[in-house]
Design an enzyme around this catalytic site. Structure first.
Site, PDB file in Angstrom:
ATOM      1  N   LYS A   4       2.217  -3.923   6.704  1.00  0.00           N
ATOM      2  CA  LYS A   4       2.630  -4.023   5.222  1.00  0.00           C
ATOM      3  C   LYS A   4       4.011  -3.714   4.985  1.00  0.00           C
ATOM      4  CE  LYS A   4      -1.407  -5.095   3.329  1.00  0.00           C
ATOM      5  NZ  LYS A   4      -1.698  -6.085   2.805  1.00  0.00           N
ATOM      6  N   TYR A  21      -1.358  -0.801  10.639  1.00  0.00           N
ATOM      7  CA  TYR A  21      -1.623  -1.294   9.260  1.00  0.00           C
ATOM      8  C   TYR A  21      -0.379  -1.373   8.444  1.00  0.00           C
ATOM      9  CZ  TYR A  21      -3.483  -1.680   4.380  1.00  0.00           C
ATOM     10  OH  TYR A  21      -3.476  -2.052   3.301  1.00  0.00           O
ATOM     11  N   SER A  41       0.852  -1.167   0.045  1.00  0.00           N
ATOM     12  CA  SER A  41       0.090  -0.064  -0.235  1.00  0.00           C
ATOM     13  C   SER A  41       0.741   1.315  -0.227  1.00  0.00           C
ATOM     14  CB  SER A  41      -0.994  -0.036   1.246  1.00  0.00           C
ATOM     15  OG  SER A  41      -1.421   1.255   1.408  1.00  0.00           O
TER      16      SER A  41
HETATM   17  P1  NAD Z   1     -10.701  -7.486   0.806  1.00  0.00           P
HETATM   18  O1  NAD Z   1     -10.813  -7.462   2.307  1.00  0.00           O
HETATM   19  O2  NAD Z   1     -12.015  -7.113   0.004  1.00  0.00           O
HETATM   20  O3  NAD Z   1     -10.072  -8.754   0.379  1.00  0.00           O
HETATM   21  C1  NAD Z   1      -9.233  -9.408   1.380  1.00  0.00           C
HETATM   22  C2  NAD Z   1      -9.691 -10.922   1.236  1.00  0.00           C
HETATM   23  O4  NAD Z   1      -8.912 -11.858   2.123  1.00  0.00           O
HETATM   24  C3  NAD Z   1     -10.998 -11.141   1.728  1.00  0.00           C
HETATM   25  O5  NAD Z   1     -11.576 -11.878   0.780  1.00  0.00           O
HETATM   26  C4  NAD Z   1     -10.797 -11.782   2.994  1.00  0.00           C
HETATM   27  O6  NAD Z   1     -11.969 -12.763   3.459  1.00  0.00           O
HETATM   28  C5  NAD Z   1      -9.684 -12.573   2.864  1.00  0.00           C
HETATM   29  N1  NAD Z   1      -8.653 -12.867   4.064  1.00  0.00           N
HETATM   30  C6  NAD Z   1      -8.783 -12.093   5.038  1.00  0.00           C
HETATM   31  N2  NAD Z   1      -7.927 -12.708   6.082  1.00  0.00           N
HETATM   32  C7  NAD Z   1      -7.736 -13.916   5.504  1.00  0.00           C
HETATM   33  C8  NAD Z   1      -6.953 -14.962   5.900  1.00  0.00           C
HETATM   34  N3  NAD Z   1      -6.289 -14.898   7.369  1.00  0.00           N
HETATM   35  N4  NAD Z   1      -6.650 -16.094   5.362  1.00  0.00           N
HETATM   36  C9  NAD Z   1      -7.390 -16.103   4.197  1.00  0.00           C
HETATM   37  N5  NAD Z   1      -7.950 -15.262   3.631  1.00  0.00           N
HETATM   38  C10 NAD Z   1      -8.258 -14.053   4.402  1.00  0.00           C
HETATM   39  O7  NAD Z   1      -9.687  -6.304   0.751  1.00  0.00           O
HETATM   40  P2  NAD Z   1      -8.931  -5.753  -0.605  1.00  0.00           P
HETATM   41  O8  NAD Z   1      -9.709  -4.298  -0.719  1.00  0.00           O
HETATM   42  O9  NAD Z   1      -9.372  -6.651  -1.966  1.00  0.00           O
HETATM   43  O10 NAD Z   1      -7.561  -5.822  -0.404  1.00  0.00           O
HETATM   44  C11 NAD Z   1      -6.847  -6.810  -0.779  1.00  0.00           C
HETATM   45  C12 NAD Z   1      -5.404  -6.581  -0.444  1.00  0.00           C
HETATM   46  O11 NAD Z   1      -4.984  -5.145  -0.985  1.00  0.00           O
HETATM   47  C13 NAD Z   1      -5.162  -6.589   1.271  1.00  0.00           C
HETATM   48  O12 NAD Z   1      -3.957  -7.249   1.682  1.00  0.00           O
HETATM   49  C14 NAD Z   1      -5.066  -5.074   1.299  1.00  0.00           C
HETATM   50  O13 NAD Z   1      -4.451  -4.686   2.541  1.00  0.00           O
HETATM   51  C15 NAD Z   1      -4.459  -4.461   0.304  1.00  0.00           C
HETATM   52  N6  NAD Z   1      -4.843  -3.004  -0.030  1.00  0.00           N
HETATM   53  C16 NAD Z   1      -5.920  -2.650  -0.176  1.00  0.00           C
HETATM   54  C17 NAD Z   1      -6.168  -1.419  -0.590  1.00  0.00           C
HETATM   55  C18 NAD Z   1      -7.791  -0.970  -0.689  1.00  0.00           C
HETATM   56  O14 NAD Z   1      -7.909   0.508  -0.538  1.00  0.00           O
HETATM   57  N7  NAD Z   1      -8.664  -1.699  -0.748  1.00  0.00           N
HETATM   58  C19 NAD Z   1      -5.261  -0.640  -0.499  1.00  0.00           C
HETATM   59  C20 NAD Z   1      -3.794  -0.853  -0.452  1.00  0.00           C
HETATM   60  C21 NAD Z   1      -3.668  -2.136  -0.301  1.00  0.00           C
HETATM   61  C1  UD1 Z   2      -7.319   5.164   3.913  1.00  0.00           C
HETATM   62  C2  UD1 Z   2      -6.479   4.556   4.781  1.00  0.00           C
HETATM   63  C3  UD1 Z   2      -5.288   4.039   4.051  1.00  0.00           C
HETATM   64  C4  UD1 Z   2      -5.472   2.904   3.314  1.00  0.00           C
HETATM   65  C5  UD1 Z   2      -6.684   3.460   1.920  1.00  0.00           C
HETATM   66  C6  UD1 Z   2      -7.080   2.755   1.128  1.00  0.00           C
HETATM   67  C7  UD1 Z   2      -6.616   5.842   6.726  1.00  0.00           C
HETATM   68  C8  UD1 Z   2      -6.090   7.185   7.593  1.00  0.00           C
HETATM   69  N1  UD1 Z   2      -6.006   5.571   5.608  1.00  0.00           N
HETATM   70  O1  UD1 Z   2      -6.829   5.989   3.086  1.00  0.00           O
HETATM   71  O2  UD1 Z   2      -4.286   3.390   5.097  1.00  0.00           O
HETATM   72  O3  UD1 Z   2      -4.585   2.511   2.399  1.00  0.00           O
HETATM   73  O4  UD1 Z   2      -7.700   4.000   2.773  1.00  0.00           O
HETATM   74  O5  UD1 Z   2      -7.930   1.846   1.653  1.00  0.00           O
HETATM   75  O6  UD1 Z   2      -7.908   5.647   6.951  1.00  0.00           O
HETATM   76  N2  UD1 Z   2     -12.904  11.060   3.262  1.00  0.00           N
HETATM   77  C9  UD1 Z   2     -14.059  12.007   3.811  1.00  0.00           C
HETATM   78  N3  UD1 Z   2     -15.053  11.428   4.406  1.00  0.00           N
HETATM   79  C10 UD1 Z   2     -15.385  10.064   4.480  1.00  0.00           C
HETATM   80  C11 UD1 Z   2     -14.370   9.238   3.904  1.00  0.00           C
HETATM   81  C12 UD1 Z   2     -13.013   9.899   3.454  1.00  0.00           C
HETATM   82  O7  UD1 Z   2     -13.967  13.229   3.914  1.00  0.00           O
HETATM   83  O8  UD1 Z   2     -16.262   9.401   4.957  1.00  0.00           O
HETATM   84  C13 UD1 Z   2     -11.956  11.850   2.693  1.00  0.00           C
HETATM   85  C14 UD1 Z   2     -10.506  11.646   3.670  1.00  0.00           C
HETATM   86  O9  UD1 Z   2     -10.479  12.218   4.578  1.00  0.00           O
HETATM   87  C15 UD1 Z   2      -9.319  11.625   2.427  1.00  0.00           C
HETATM   88  C16 UD1 Z   2     -10.098  11.048   1.314  1.00  0.00           C
HETATM   89  O10 UD1 Z   2     -11.701  11.186   1.628  1.00  0.00           O
HETATM   90  O11 UD1 Z   2      -9.068  12.863   2.192  1.00  0.00           O
HETATM   91  C17 UD1 Z   2      -9.950   9.711   1.080  1.00  0.00           C
HETATM   92  O12 UD1 Z   2     -10.063   8.936   2.106  1.00  0.00           O
HETATM   93  P1  UD1 Z   2     -10.324   7.242   2.085  1.00  0.00           P
HETATM   94  O13 UD1 Z   2     -11.190   6.713   0.997  1.00  0.00           O
HETATM   95  O14 UD1 Z   2     -10.527   6.692   3.639  1.00  0.00           O
HETATM   96  O15 UD1 Z   2      -8.707   6.858   1.659  1.00  0.00           O
HETATM   97  P2  UD1 Z   2      -7.287   7.298   2.310  1.00  0.00           P
HETATM   98  O16 UD1 Z   2      -7.418   8.370   3.473  1.00  0.00           O
HETATM   99  O17 UD1 Z   2      -6.317   7.668   1.552  1.00  0.00           O
END
Ligand code: NAD
Ligand code: UD1
Length: 338
Positions: free
Chosen positions: A152, A148, A124
């Site tokens: 990572k 978190y 991330s």
């Molecule tokens: P998500 O929660 O939708 O997907 C994660 C999946 O992993 C789920 O299906 C969950 O059931 C499964 N899971 C969780 N713990 C597990 C375990 N111990 N064993 C087996 N399965 C398990 O999340 P996502 O948004 O698809 O994210 C996927 C990956 O990307 C995560 O590692 C997350 O940290 C990373 N990531 C996500 C974002 C985001 O904004 N969505 C941003 C940066 C990084």
């Molecule tokens: C959050 C996580 C980050 C993660 C990312 C993607 C935090 C502090 N950071 O980041 O670690 O990798 O999500 O999953 O939680 N906002 C509003 N109202 C809301 C929600 C968000 O104004 O109800 C604003 C936030 O202040 C920010 C922007 O929208 O400026 C994006 O927010 P969000 O989608 O939560 O993502 P990140 O803050 O980038």
């Protein structure tokens, strides 16, 4: 290639399954369904002509991993399984380190036993922390500000040390910016449990009538309109980055981080306006104070991924909002409605 996809039933994983099978890869999902439902794979299979095996299990379960490795014999692993809520990670640090760090260790040990040498890891942009300069490139210092984020970064460091032990080993560390949007079919998308933490799913739930108003966190940031700016990336572009990373991994050795973003950033106000264009109705907002831990702006320099992975984001902001709205309006209760 035969690709094991941990967390493949999740938001990003499900979209990636479709891109992998479209390119002829044979996939196997391992998911414990802690944040997903089996309905996801039913829908993915209905959209794909490819082969999708699946196992129910936890990435911390050594016996289950050995069973999967022996049955499926993967040539590469894409490791999505993990926990991702920043606030929860502060309350439950041991759980986050267990799933995100120990889970990665357990998986790597099972890969070693099975002789599998390639892994693509879901990292991330949060590993960078407060920007020293923007856009972030991969050389930017890493200084995550949450449990978190630290989990990572620790997993990245373990993967880097593992990959250095043999020239046959590769770890591709994909540092995602802010994934949004849904598949063009509107059959799969993001389905958060409870109140969404993230901006886009919250806006979508306001648009569909499930929430009264979006709280805008802060209007006094050092940005043109005072609200926070982020680099939003369409989940299908992100999914395709994994296919590109697999191709890269076949000819690479060692570990390498890649930023996966668009290089553009949008403010909260700009996101609300774009969503209003997509759904054709006003989104109610309420201005509140800053959210603890938020930074003003972040933006990716993804030129390394463009050059070395031969990957580029192609979906613009309107494609992100339109696909989110199509998914949300057709599935107002997410997968629970089916
Ligand atoms: P998500 O929660 O939708 O997907 C994660 C999946 O992993 C789920 O299906 C969950 O059931 C499964 N899971 C969780 N713990 C597990 C375990 N111990 N064993 C087996 N399965 C398990 O999340 P996502 O948004 O698809 O994210 C996927 C990956 O990307 C995560 O590692 C997350 O940290 C990373 N990531 C996500 C974002 C985001 O904004 N969505 C941003 C940066 C990084
Ligand atoms: C959050 C996580 C980050 C993660 C990312 C993607 C935090 C502090 N950071 O980041 O670690 O990798 O999500 O999953 O939680 N906002 C509003 N109202 C809301 C929600 C968000 O104004 O109800 C604003 C936030 O202040 C920010 C922007 O929208 O400026 C994006 O927010 P969000 O989608 O939560 O993502 P990140 O803050 O980038």
């Amino acid at each position: 290639m035969r690709v094991l996809v941990t967390g493949g039933a999740g938001y990003i994983g499900s979209h990636t399954l479709l891109e992998l099978t479209a390119q002829g890869h044979e996939v196997c999902v391992l998911d414990n369904y802690s944040n997903a439902t089996p309905e996801v794979l039913t829908r993915v299979r209905s959209l794909s002509n490819g082969i999708i095996h699946d196992f129910i299990g936890d990435v911390r379960d050594t016996a289950k991993l050995d069973e999967v490795m022996q049955d499926f014999v993967p040539e590469a692993v894409i490791h999505f399984a993990g926990l991702k809520a920043v606030g929860e990670s502060t309350e439950k640090p041991l759980l986050y380190y267990d799933v995100n760090v120990s889970g990665t260790l357990t998986l790597l040990r099972a890969m070693e036993r099975a002789g599998c040498n390639r892994i693509i890891f879901s990292s991330s942009a949060t590993v960078y922390g407060e920007p020293v300069y923007l856009p972030y490139d991969e050389a930017h210092p890493t200084n995550p500000t949450s449990v978190y984020g630290r989990s990572k970064l620790m997993a990245e460091q373990i993967l880097t040390d593992w990959a250095a032990t043999s020239p046959e080993r590769t770890a591709v560390l994909l540092r995602y910016f802010n994934p949004v949007g849904a598949h063009a079919s509107a059959q799969i998308g993001e389905d958060p449990t409870g109140v969404p933490d993230n901006l886009m799913p919250f806006i979508a739930q306001v648009a569909v009538g499930k929430r009264d108003a979006l709280q805008v966190f802060g209007n006094d940031y050092d940005t043109p309109d005072g609200t926070g700016r982020r680099d939003y990336i369409h989940v299908v572009d992100l999914a395709r980055a994994h296919v590109a990373a697999l191709n890269y991994a076949q000819g690479a050795t060692g570990a390498r981080p890649f930023n996966i973003g668009t290089g553009q950033s949008y403010s909260v106000r700009e996101m609300v306006a774009a969503f209003e264009r997509a759904c054709g109705k006003p989104i109610a907002t309420k201005q509140v104070g800053r959210r603890a831990g938020d930074i003003a702006a972040m933006q990716a320099d993804s030129s390394r991924a463009n050059a070395e992975l031969d990957w580029v984001a192609t979906h613009d902001l309107d494609a992100m909002t339109a696909s989110t709205w199509a998914w949300q309006s057709k599935n107002p209760d997410g997968y629970k409605g089916s």
